[in-house]
Design an enzyme around this catalytic site. Structure first.
Site, short mmCIF file in Angstrom:
data_model
loop_
_atom_site.label_atom_id
_atom_site.label_comp_id
_atom_site.label_asym_id
_atom_site.label_seq_id
_atom_site.Cartn_x
_atom_site.Cartn_y
_atom_site.Cartn_z
N GLU A 107 0.83 -1.21 0.00
CA GLU A 107 0.00 0.00 0.00
C GLU A 107 0.86 1.26 0.00
O GLU A 107 1.95 1.29 0.58
CB GLU A 107 -0.93 -0.03 1.21
CG GLU A 107 -1.94 -1.16 1.06
CD GLU A 107 -2.98 -1.24 2.15
OE1 GLU A 107 -4.16 -1.39 1.83
OE2 GLU A 107 -2.62 -1.17 3.33
N CYS A 152 3.44 8.36 1.54
CA CYS A 152 3.91 7.40 2.54
C CYS A 152 4.10 6.07 1.80
O CYS A 152 3.13 5.51 1.27
CB CYS A 152 2.84 7.31 3.63
SG CYS A 152 3.22 6.09 4.87
N CYS A 192 5.79 -7.22 7.56
CA CYS A 192 6.89 -6.83 8.45
C CYS A 192 7.07 -7.93 9.48
O CYS A 192 6.09 -8.49 9.98
CB CYS A 192 6.58 -5.51 9.16
SG CYS A 192 7.96 -4.94 10.18
N CYS A 199 5.34 -5.26 16.02
CA CYS A 199 5.04 -4.29 17.08
C CYS A 199 3.58 -4.48 17.47
O CYS A 199 2.73 -4.74 16.61
CB CYS A 199 5.28 -2.86 16.60
SG CYS A 199 7.01 -2.59 16.19
N CYS A 218 0.51 -2.55 15.52
CA CYS A 218 0.59 -2.27 14.08
C CYS A 218 -0.02 -3.38 13.22
O CYS A 218 0.28 -4.55 13.40
CB CYS A 218 2.07 -2.07 13.72
SG CYS A 218 2.37 -1.91 11.96
N GLY A 244 6.34 -2.22 6.45
CA GLY A 244 7.70 -2.75 6.52
C GLY A 244 8.69 -1.91 7.29
O GLY A 244 8.43 -0.75 7.63
N GLU A 245 9.82 -2.53 7.61
CA GLU A 245 10.90 -1.86 8.33
C GLU A 245 12.01 -1.53 7.32
O GLU A 245 12.75 -2.41 6.88
CB GLU A 245 11.41 -2.79 9.44
CG GLU A 245 12.69 -2.36 10.12
CD GLU A 245 12.73 -0.88 10.53
OE1 GLU A 245 11.87 -0.43 11.30
OE2 GLU A 245 13.65 -0.17 10.05
N SER A 285 11.85 6.07 8.45
CA SER A 285 11.38 5.85 9.82
C SER A 285 11.73 4.43 10.23
O SER A 285 11.47 3.48 9.50
CB SER A 285 9.86 6.04 9.86
OG SER A 285 9.34 5.62 11.10
N SER A 326 10.94 5.44 15.77
CA SER A 326 9.70 5.07 16.44
C SER A 326 10.06 4.67 17.87
O SER A 326 10.36 3.51 18.15
CB SER A 326 9.05 3.88 15.72
OG SER A 326 8.63 4.30 14.46
N HIS A 336 8.28 5.38 21.09
CA HIS A 336 7.07 4.86 21.75
C HIS A 336 7.15 4.61 23.26
O HIS A 336 6.13 4.40 23.90
CB HIS A 336 6.57 3.57 21.07
CG HIS A 336 6.38 3.71 19.61
ND1 HIS A 336 5.83 4.82 19.03
CD2 HIS A 336 6.68 2.88 18.58
CE1 HIS A 336 5.79 4.66 17.71
NE2 HIS A 336 6.31 3.51 17.41
N ASN A 354 -4.23 4.64 15.98
CA ASN A 354 -5.34 4.29 15.08
C ASN A 354 -5.76 2.85 15.39
O ASN A 354 -4.94 1.94 15.32
CB ASN A 354 -4.89 4.41 13.63
CG ASN A 354 -4.56 5.84 13.29
OD1 ASN A 354 -5.36 6.75 13.48
ND2 ASN A 354 -3.34 6.08 12.84
N CYS A 394 -1.76 5.83 9.82
CA CYS A 394 -0.55 5.14 10.32
C CYS A 394 -0.91 3.82 10.95
O CYS A 394 -1.81 3.75 11.79
CB CYS A 394 0.11 5.94 11.43
SG CYS A 394 0.65 7.55 10.94
N1 SAH Z 1 8.70 0.17 10.38
C1 SAH Z 1 8.92 1.56 10.47
C2 SAH Z 1 8.10 2.38 9.50
C3 SAH Z 1 6.68 1.97 9.27
S1 SAH Z 1 5.56 2.27 10.58
C4 SAH Z 1 8.70 2.04 11.89
O1 SAH Z 1 8.18 1.28 12.70
O2 SAH Z 1 9.08 3.17 12.17
C5 SAH Z 1 5.35 4.04 10.53
C6 SAH Z 1 4.86 4.64 11.84
O3 SAH Z 1 3.50 4.27 12.11
C7 SAH Z 1 5.69 4.19 13.03
O4 SAH Z 1 6.05 5.26 13.87
C8 SAH Z 1 4.73 3.25 13.71
O5 SAH Z 1 5.04 3.10 15.05
C9 SAH Z 1 3.40 3.94 13.49
N2 SAH Z 1 2.25 3.06 13.74
C10 SAH Z 1 2.17 1.72 13.60
N3 SAH Z 1 0.94 1.27 13.95
C11 SAH Z 1 0.22 2.36 14.34
C12 SAH Z 1 -1.13 2.56 14.78
N4 SAH Z 1 -1.98 1.54 14.89
N5 SAH Z 1 -1.53 3.81 15.06
C13 SAH Z 1 -0.68 4.86 14.93
N6 SAH Z 1 0.59 4.74 14.49
C14 SAH Z 1 1.05 3.51 14.20
FE1 SF4 Z 2 7.01 -3.24 11.38
FE2 SF4 Z 2 7.05 -0.55 11.82
FE3 SF4 Z 2 4.75 -1.98 12.03
FE4 SF4 Z 2 6.69 -2.29 13.85
S1 SF4 Z 2 5.50 -0.40 13.46
S2 SF4 Z 2 5.52 -3.95 12.89
S3 SF4 Z 2 8.52 -2.11 12.60
S4 SF4 Z 2 5.94 -1.67 10.19
#
Ligand code: SAH
Ligand code: SF4
Length: 361
Positions: A90, A103, A110, A114, A117, A165-166, A197, A219, A221, A295, A338
């Site tokens: 996406e 984005c 991934c 986390c 996510c 993805g990371e 990121s 990230s 958190h 979200n 996000c």
């Molecule tokens: N893998 C990388 C980049 C993709 S995620 C990373 O983790 O940084 C991009 C951003 O979206 C990150 O800061 C992640 O923590 C945030 N994110 C993931 N799930 C989310 C959610 N459910 N609500 C808000 N932000 C979220």
């Molecule tokens: Fe992967 Fe980033 Fe989602 Fe964590 S927040 S599972 S590193 S995409």
């Protein structure tokens, strides 16, 4: 057959030379493709005819097909790009008053799981190639012109690797994609407006510092290892002390600030003590903090912090002199916000080893 979009300027020149052409042809090809959006070699008039017909047998400009397009009430657009019959990634376009951000995804799924996510829930299939990464930006530009007409929309000024993805587990392809995004012969974006990121892959942050011109977002958190171990499991392998050391090295060498992203999760990381711990951890640094309202992901049990809690959290950080903003939620009506990107991943819940680290939920 090699794909044009897999090469940065220098690599393309070398490839053409290997194929028996003059190196400067690479610059002509790049202008046609990236500036004129012409991907058919046969139509590139300043290239000798014989080279045009040979090239189409030697190099492809094929891009992943688009499977769907969803437009949100706020103007955000989400595209699903088919990588193969069963997998899709996406890409999200977010227009604002003074800029527009794309984005983009760097992997199919991934592996890092986390807790909050959706992409982490899908499991992991493979890294995207540079061509698959670049195709997202190329396609978005082209499609936006088609929808709105050439000058009637906010042009993409910022690209963030915040989709699926990371990115720092797909370093080589991501760094090459950054070269292409910044190159004047291609997208010509400012190095301050292309952001990688990461959830904190320390050795790759060190290499990004040396070899990649992108801006960095972390990230974070949580400022507490116990909490972070749970919500961002890669912290078990690269704990906060190591992460912050790599971040300080980035800022020292590049003289650029880092943005720290912080998803606000009710009663998990949104209390007064959490804000104080974050201020203490980042306090003396030239850092920006971006608080992200969580979200909601329907398959997960987590809850979002309420607005008052987020504001209080922000005030504590502001009082300590940390520039703190709250990210506006965009595109949640089309699941484009996000963390809401599921894409389509064939090998759902496949767990892989990230070096010795076993991703578990
Ligand atoms: N893998 C990388 C980049 C993709 S995620 C990373 O983790 O940084 C991009 C951003 O979206 C990150 O800061 C992640 O923590 C945030 N994110 C993931 N799930 C989310 C959610 N459910 N609500 C808000 N932000 C979220
Ligand atoms: Fe992967 Fe980033 Fe989602 Fe964590 S927040 S599972 S590193 S995409």
């Amino acid at each position: 057959m090699p794909n044009f979009f897999n090469y940065n300027r220098q690599e393309l020149a070398e490839l053409l030379e290997d194929l028996g052409y003059q190196k400067f042809r690479s610059e002509q090809l790049m202008r046609w493709v990236y500036h004129q959006q012409e991907t058919n070699f046969a139509k590139m008039q300043n290239i000798p005819k014989i080279m045009r017909s040979e090239l189409s047998k030697q190099l492809t400009t094929e891009l992943p097909p688009v499977q769907s397009e969803k437009v949100s009430s706020c103007g955000t657009i989400k595209w699903l790009l088919g990588i193969d019959a069963k997998n899709a990634i996406e890409t999200v376009y977010i227009p604002e008053s003074k800029r527009a951000t794309l984005c983009i995804s760097s992997q199919i799924g991934c592996a890092l799981a986390c807790q909050f996510c959706a992409t982490g829930l899908t499991g992991f299939l493979r890294n995207l190639t540079t061509a698959e990464i670049i195709s997202q930006v190329f396609y978005a530009n082209k499609r936006l012109e088609e929808i709105y007409g050439e000058n009637n929309f906010r042009k993409i000024s910022n690209v963030v690797f915040m989709g699926m993805g990371e990115p720092l587990l797909n370093e080589a392809n991501v760094f090459r994609a950054v070269d292409i995004l910044l190159d004047d012969l291609a997208f010509g974006l400012s190095k301050y407006k292309v952001t990688v990121s990461t959830s904190g892959i320390v050795p790759a942050i060190e290499r990004l510092t040396e070899n990649c011109k992108a801006a960095l977002a972390i990230s974070i958190h949580s400022a507490n290892d116990q909490t972070r171990n749970k919500i961002v499991p890669i912290n078990q392998r690269y704990p906060l002390e190591k992460l912050i050391k790599a971040c300080d090295n980035y800022t020292e060498k590049t003289k650029r600030p880092i943005t720290y992203e912080y998803v606000m999760l009710k009663k998990i990381n949104d209390q007064k003590e959490d804000a104080q711990a974050l201020a203490k951890l980042l306090g003396p640094r030239h850092a920006k903090i971006n608080l992200i309202p969580y979200n909601v992901i329907k398959d997960l049990k987590l809850e979002a912090s309420d607005q008052t809690t987020i504001q209080k959290f922000k005030e504590i950080l502001n009082k300590k002199g940390l520039i703190t903003t709250v990210r506006k939620t965009r595109g949640d009506d089309i699941s484009a916000a996000c963390g809401q990107l599921y894409g389509k991943v064939k090998e759902r819940n496949k767990k892989i080893r990230v070096n010795e680290y076993q991703a578990t939920r």
